[in-house]
Design an enzyme around this catalytic site. Structure first.
Site, PDB file in Angstrom:
ATOM      1  N   GLU A  16      40.740  18.610  48.775  1.00 53.32           N
ATOM      2  CA  GLU A  16      39.719  17.752  49.372  1.00 53.32           C
ATOM      3  C   GLU A  16      39.497  16.455  48.583  1.00 53.32           C
ATOM      4  O   GLU A  16      38.453  15.819  48.702  1.00 53.32           O
ATOM      5  CB  GLU A  16      38.403  18.526  49.489  1.00 53.32           C
ATOM      6  CG  GLU A  16      38.492  19.750  50.396  1.00 53.32           C
ATOM      7  CD  GLU A  16      37.185  20.506  50.459  1.00 53.32           C
ATOM      8  OE1 GLU A  16      36.286  20.077  51.199  1.00 53.32           O
ATOM      9  OE2 GLU A  16      37.057  21.529  49.763  1.00 53.32           O
ATOM     10  N   SER A 144      36.416  22.279  54.206  1.00 58.44           N
ATOM     11  CA  SER A 144      36.824  21.222  55.145  1.00 58.44           C
ATOM     12  C   SER A 144      37.814  21.699  56.207  1.00 58.44           C
ATOM     13  O   SER A 144      38.590  20.907  56.739  1.00 58.44           O
ATOM     14  CB  SER A 144      37.414  20.028  54.388  1.00 58.44           C
ATOM     15  OG  SER A 144      36.442  19.402  53.604  1.00 58.44           O
ATOM     16  N   TYR A 214      36.131  14.325  59.877  1.00 61.67           N
ATOM     17  CA  TYR A 214      36.072  13.139  59.022  1.00 61.67           C
ATOM     18  C   TYR A 214      36.632  11.850  59.622  1.00 61.67           C
ATOM     19  O   TYR A 214      36.291  10.768  59.154  1.00 61.67           O
ATOM     20  CB  TYR A 214      36.825  13.421  57.705  1.00 61.67           C
ATOM     21  CG  TYR A 214      36.238  14.567  56.933  1.00 61.67           C
ATOM     22  CD1 TYR A 214      34.989  14.460  56.334  1.00 61.67           C
ATOM     23  CD2 TYR A 214      36.911  15.775  56.821  1.00 61.67           C
ATOM     24  CE1 TYR A 214      34.432  15.527  55.634  1.00 61.67           C
ATOM     25  CE2 TYR A 214      36.379  16.838  56.116  1.00 61.67           C
ATOM     26  CZ  TYR A 214      35.138  16.709  55.524  1.00 61.67           C
ATOM     27  OH  TYR A 214      34.590  17.753  54.841  1.00 61.67           O
ATOM     28  N   ARG A 253      24.681  23.279  51.835  1.00 64.22           N
ATOM     29  CA  ARG A 253      24.662  23.249  53.292  1.00 64.22           C
ATOM     30  C   ARG A 253      25.372  24.497  53.808  1.00 64.22           C
ATOM     31  O   ARG A 253      26.491  24.788  53.384  1.00 64.22           O
ATOM     32  CB  ARG A 253      25.395  22.004  53.815  1.00 64.22           C
ATOM     33  CG  ARG A 253      25.101  21.696  55.287  1.00 64.22           C
ATOM     34  CD  ARG A 253      26.145  20.778  55.898  1.00 64.22           C
ATOM     35  NE  ARG A 253      27.369  21.506  56.193  1.00 64.22           N
ATOM     36  CZ  ARG A 253      28.556  21.232  55.644  1.00 64.22           C
ATOM     37  NH1 ARG A 253      28.692  20.264  54.768  1.00 64.22           N
ATOM     38  NH2 ARG A 253      29.617  21.958  55.968  1.00 64.22           N
ATOM     39  N   ASP A 255      26.831  26.845  57.046  1.00 59.88           N
ATOM     40  CA  ASP A 255      27.343  26.781  58.412  1.00 59.88           C
ATOM     41  C   ASP A 255      27.075  28.105  59.114  1.00 59.88           C
ATOM     42  O   ASP A 255      27.281  29.185  58.532  1.00 59.88           O
ATOM     43  CB  ASP A 255      28.842  26.482  58.403  1.00 59.88           C
ATOM     44  CG  ASP A 255      29.156  25.143  57.749  1.00 59.88           C
ATOM     45  OD1 ASP A 255      28.313  24.237  57.847  1.00 59.88           O
ATOM     46  OD2 ASP A 255      30.226  25.011  57.129  1.00 59.88           O
ATOM     47  N   GLU A 269      29.601  30.318  55.880  1.00 65.90           N
ATOM     48  CA  GLU A 269      29.837  29.975  54.483  1.00 65.90           C
ATOM     49  C   GLU A 269      28.766  28.998  54.028  1.00 65.90           C
ATOM     50  O   GLU A 269      27.999  28.478  54.838  1.00 65.90           O
ATOM     51  CB  GLU A 269      31.226  29.357  54.297  1.00 65.90           C
ATOM     52  CG  GLU A 269      31.444  28.090  55.105  1.00 65.90           C
ATOM     53  CD  GLU A 269      32.884  27.574  54.969  1.00 65.90           C
ATOM     54  OE1 GLU A 269      33.099  26.693  54.117  1.00 65.90           O
ATOM     55  OE2 GLU A 269      33.766  28.061  55.704  1.00 65.90           O
ATOM     56  N   ASN A 271      28.228  25.567  51.329  1.00 67.81           N
ATOM     57  CA  ASN A 271      28.878  24.542  50.523  1.00 67.81           C
ATOM     58  C   ASN A 271      27.882  24.040  49.486  1.00 67.81           C
ATOM     59  O   ASN A 271      26.829  23.498  49.835  1.00 67.81           O
ATOM     60  CB  ASN A 271      29.324  23.374  51.407  1.00 67.81           C
ATOM     61  CG  ASN A 271      30.270  23.826  52.501  1.00 67.81           C
ATOM     62  OD1 ASN A 271      31.448  23.995  52.262  1.00 67.81           O
ATOM     63  ND2 ASN A 271      29.746  24.036  53.697  1.00 67.81           N
ATOM     64  N   GLY A 275      29.595  17.241  51.653  1.00 71.06           N
ATOM     65  CA  GLY A 275      30.084  15.879  51.830  1.00 71.06           C
ATOM     66  C   GLY A 275      28.958  14.867  51.930  1.00 71.06           C
ATOM     67  O   GLY A 275      27.864  15.165  52.403  1.00 71.06           O
TER      68      GLY A 275
END
Length: 313
Positions: A16, A144, A214, A253, A255, A269, A271, A275
């Site tokens: 990433e 990602s 992205y 964050r 999901d 998951e 993070n 981002g």
């Protein structure tokens, strides 16, 4: 601002890297716009020991994936005595490992899709028989959507396994939850942590992949999320609990998929170094809560700390 000399860690050596540079560039510009003495620092090109020698007082971690989000950089900064943003060593190491994360969530009674950890294409086929179609095959320790495949038939498992195994030797097969995809940022630590507004993600054909995340404007992000009354609050509470049981701090964050039939939310998951690009979701949710991108960056930096809160000499 009296935050000292600040290093924005970006780039790194994970898959990433490119996204990290995009995140770090945004953060650097935001901090500088607020008068912070901030500088870019790429751990793939410079030794971390230079942080101490050059007098950096804090680090904003804008690294994503392994060697940045997995506890390794956090451990190095602990030894250097330089406070940093986000979760500590243990929470970072656990959160990047989707298998370990699921084990803890399940032990705490939190909902997550059924799964199998596999070490071969044959095991992936066996998981497909157990979990049903469609099924997700993905690296256990990458983000990602890199190396992720949604398989519809058993014959697709071999290529999907090979794709995931190229990225990480640990591969996860996961039950696919058909329904709405949402994401929820969290700010703060311990009992002071709070969930930000839920974002509902509407991707073309449900394909929220690396390219759509992205590099396109095809995905719709809905905030307010428009979920039925009570669902947003329920999901925020589940995510907050998921964050707290892993020992996360600073920000993260999570999901979530909402089963279209039962409306039950499932944690996918979390993070711990989300981002911060122009397409990223934490700034979007923060904006809905009245927090600008620049203000968010400063708030996160102000919360930078070491594992036990102290600053080494």
């Amino acid at each position: 601002m009296n935050l000292g000399k600040v290093a924005v860690l970006m780039g790194g050596s994970s898959a990433e890297r490119d996204i990290s540079i995009m995140s770090g560039t945004g953060v650097l510009k935001a901090l500088q716009s607020r008068g912070v003495d901030a500088h870019a620092f790429d751990p793939a090109q410079r030794d971390l020991s230079e942080l101490k020698r050059e007098g950096f007082a804090r680090c904003f971690i804008a690294l994503h994936g392994r060697f940045g989000e997995d506890g390794t950089v956090q451990g190095a900064l602990e030894l250097l005595g330089i406070p940093y943003t986000g979760s500590g060593v243990m929470a970072s190491a656990i959160a990047i490992d989707k298998v370990m994360t699921k084990r803890i969530w399940l032990a705490e009674g939190l909902p997550t899709p059924q799964w199998r950890k596999v070490a071969s294409a044959e095991a992936a086929r066996a998981a497909f028989s157990a979990l049903g179609a469609p099924m997700i095959i993905k690296p256990a320790r990458e983000g990602s959507s890199i190396g992720l495949t949604k398989v519809q038939t058993a014959d697709e498992c071999e290529a999907a396994y090979a794709r995931a195994a190229q990225v990480d030797e640990q591969v996860l097969c996961e039950q696919f939850i058909s329904g709405e995809e949402v994401t929820v940022p969290v700010l703060g630590s311990g009992v002071q942590a709070r969930a930000l507004p839920v974002i509902r993600i509407v991707a073309p054909d449900g394909n929220y992949d690396y390219q759509n995340k992205y590099f396109t404007d095809e995905v719709k992000y809905l905030v307010p999320c428009g979920l039925p009354t009570g669902e947003e609050e329920q999901i925020q509470q589940i995510v907050l609990r998921a964050y707290q049981v892993l020992g996360c701090r600073g920000w993260a964050r999570a999901d979530v998929m909402i089963d279209a039939r039962t409306r039950k939310p499932y944690l996918l998951e979390i993070n711990t170094s989300p981002g911060m690009t122009g397409h990223s979701l934490v700034p979007m949710s923060a904006k809905a809560a009245g927090i600008s991108y620049e203000e968010l960056c400063v708030l996160l930096l102000q919360a930078a700390t070491l594992e036990h809160g102290g600053v080494h000499a």
